[in-house]
Scaffold this active site. Structure first.
Site, PDB file in Angstrom:
ATOM      1  N   GLN A 105      69.003 -26.638 -10.027  1.00  0.00           N
ATOM      2  CA  GLN A 105      69.195 -25.741 -11.153  1.00  0.00           C
ATOM      3  C   GLN A 105      67.925 -25.644 -11.997  1.00  0.00           C
ATOM      4  OE1 GLN A 105      72.696 -28.250 -12.243  1.00  0.00           O
ATOM      5  NE2 GLN A 105      73.699 -26.309 -12.691  1.00  0.00           N
ATOM      6  N   ASN A 106      66.934 -26.459 -11.685  1.00  0.00           N
ATOM      7  CA  ASN A 106      65.711 -26.520 -12.484  1.00  0.00           C
ATOM      8  C   ASN A 106      64.716 -25.443 -12.060  1.00  0.00           C
ATOM      9  OD1 ASN A 106      66.866 -28.780 -13.692  1.00  0.00           O
ATOM     10  ND2 ASN A 106      65.923 -30.182 -12.223  1.00  0.00           N
ATOM     11  N   VAL A 107      63.954 -24.965 -13.030  1.00  0.00           N
ATOM     12  CA  VAL A 107      63.008 -23.865 -12.774  1.00  0.00           C
ATOM     13  C   VAL A 107      61.558 -24.327 -12.889  1.00  0.00           C
ATOM     14  CG1 VAL A 107      64.658 -22.148 -13.606  1.00  0.00           C
ATOM     15  CG2 VAL A 107      62.992 -23.106 -15.219  1.00  0.00           C
ATOM     16  N   ASP A 108      61.329 -25.639 -13.041  1.00  0.00           N
ATOM     17  CA  ASP A 108      59.998 -26.129 -13.381  1.00  0.00           C
ATOM     18  C   ASP A 108      59.066 -26.346 -12.198  1.00  0.00           C
ATOM     19  OD1 ASP A 108      60.922 -28.710 -12.333  1.00  0.00           O
ATOM     20  OD2 ASP A 108      61.963 -28.922 -14.246  1.00  0.00           O
ATOM     21  N   HIS A 123      68.350 -21.058 -10.012  1.00  0.00           N
ATOM     22  CA  HIS A 123      67.998 -20.350 -11.242  1.00  0.00           C
ATOM     23  C   HIS A 123      66.578 -19.815 -11.231  1.00  0.00           C
ATOM     24  CE1 HIS A 123      71.359 -22.846 -13.380  1.00  0.00           C
ATOM     25  NE2 HIS A 123      71.837 -21.876 -12.616  1.00  0.00           N
ATOM     26  N   CYS A 134      58.796  -2.145 -10.181  1.00  0.00           N
ATOM     27  CA  CYS A 134      58.699  -2.116  -8.716  1.00  0.00           C
ATOM     28  C   CYS A 134      59.354  -3.328  -8.056  1.00  0.00           C
ATOM     29  CB  CYS A 134      57.233  -2.012  -8.287  1.00  0.00           C
ATOM     30  SG  CYS A 134      56.246  -3.507  -8.572  1.00  0.00           S
ATOM     31  N   ASN A 217      73.755 -40.344 -12.685  1.00  0.00           N
ATOM     32  CA  ASN A 217      73.523 -39.778 -14.010  1.00  0.00           C
ATOM     33  C   ASN A 217      73.452 -40.919 -15.018  1.00  0.00           C
ATOM     34  OD1 ASN A 217      73.237 -37.787 -16.018  1.00  0.00           O
ATOM     35  ND2 ASN A 217      74.830 -36.509 -15.098  1.00  0.00           N
TER      36      ASN A 217
END
Length: 244
Positions: A105-108, A123, A134, A217
């Site tokens: 889920q991380n975008v880094d 994500h 375009c 976790n």
């Protein structure tokens, strides 16, 4: 811990879902859940107010200034031992002709920097720029960006290549994630609250077809009571022990 090591050893197909907790161990703020994660100028904003198509349509410069600030913070982060352990696990499973899929889920981009290759980015990526005209995409890791908002070669405005609140997940990526979950013998749920859907449903999919589900976790979540094993602690400490 011993049981999970055995499950890892015996599994022919492993799927992993990582969330913000993994990145937080590298010093990446979560950017959501209140203003405390957005110091200074950005303290007055919530991520849910800026990371939306509507916010971008109203004030693309403001949204891009926030993302440019985020990119600068993330650029200073480095993969932690948890990222490294997952990358090594992928290499080890490939050597044994087993399947290993990392869903994040991380975008880094820290998983990529650690060496992971078979990654499904639910994500998107903060380093991808996508033209609103375009639709072409390109990776750009410059911080700060020389122009805000950035522009495409076609003249159109570029947006961050991430999934905003209110947008659907990339269909093919989600389909591949479902396939990975339903074909897994072992599903690892790491550093995620397991409350953001549809990603949170992947562990249930895996469980429904007989996979063992393990959660790692720092605190229990609403999913902890319905899985096979819960390991409490930082993923950067536990994953290297599991994957050794």
């Amino acid at each position: 811990m011993h049981s999970v090591r055995e499950w890892l050893r015996d599994a022919s197909s492993i799927a992993v879902l990582t969330g913000a907790g993994v990145s937080a161990e590298s010093g990446v703020p979560t950017f959501r859940g209140g203003s405390g994660n957005n110091p200074g100028l950005w303290k007055q904003y919530r991520a849910e107010e800026l990371a939306t198509p509507g916010a971008f349509a109203r004030d693309p410069k403001l949204v891009w200034e926030w993302y440019d600030w985020r990119r600068g913070l993330i650029a200073e982060a480095r993969p932690n031992p948890g990222h490294d352990a997952l990358a090594k696990a992928e290499t080890n499973t490939e050597a044994r002709s087993r399947n290993f899929t990392l869903i994040t889920q991380n975008v880094d981009g820290l998983h990529e920097l650690a060496g992971s290759r078979n990654i499904l980015r639910l994500h998107g990526s903060i380093w991808i720029l996508r033209c609103v005209e375009c639709r072409r995409e390109r990776e750009d890791r410059r911080t700060p960006l020389p122009e805000i908002p950035p522009r495409c070669e076609c003249g159109g405005m570029l947006r961050p290549g991430v999934v905003w609140f209110g947008e659907a997940l990339p269909p093919q990526i989600w389909q591949d994630a479902e396939v990975a979950a339903r074909s897994a013998d072992l599903f690892l749920l790491i550093g995620t609250s397991a409350v953001v859907y549809p990603a949170a449903g992947l562990a249930s999919m895996a469980k429904s077809v007989g996979a063992r589900v393990v959660e790692i976790n720092i605190a229990e979540t609403g999913f902890s009571d319905s899985i096979d094993e819960f390991l409490q602690g930082p993923s950067g400490e536990l994953l290297p022990q599991l994957m050794a």
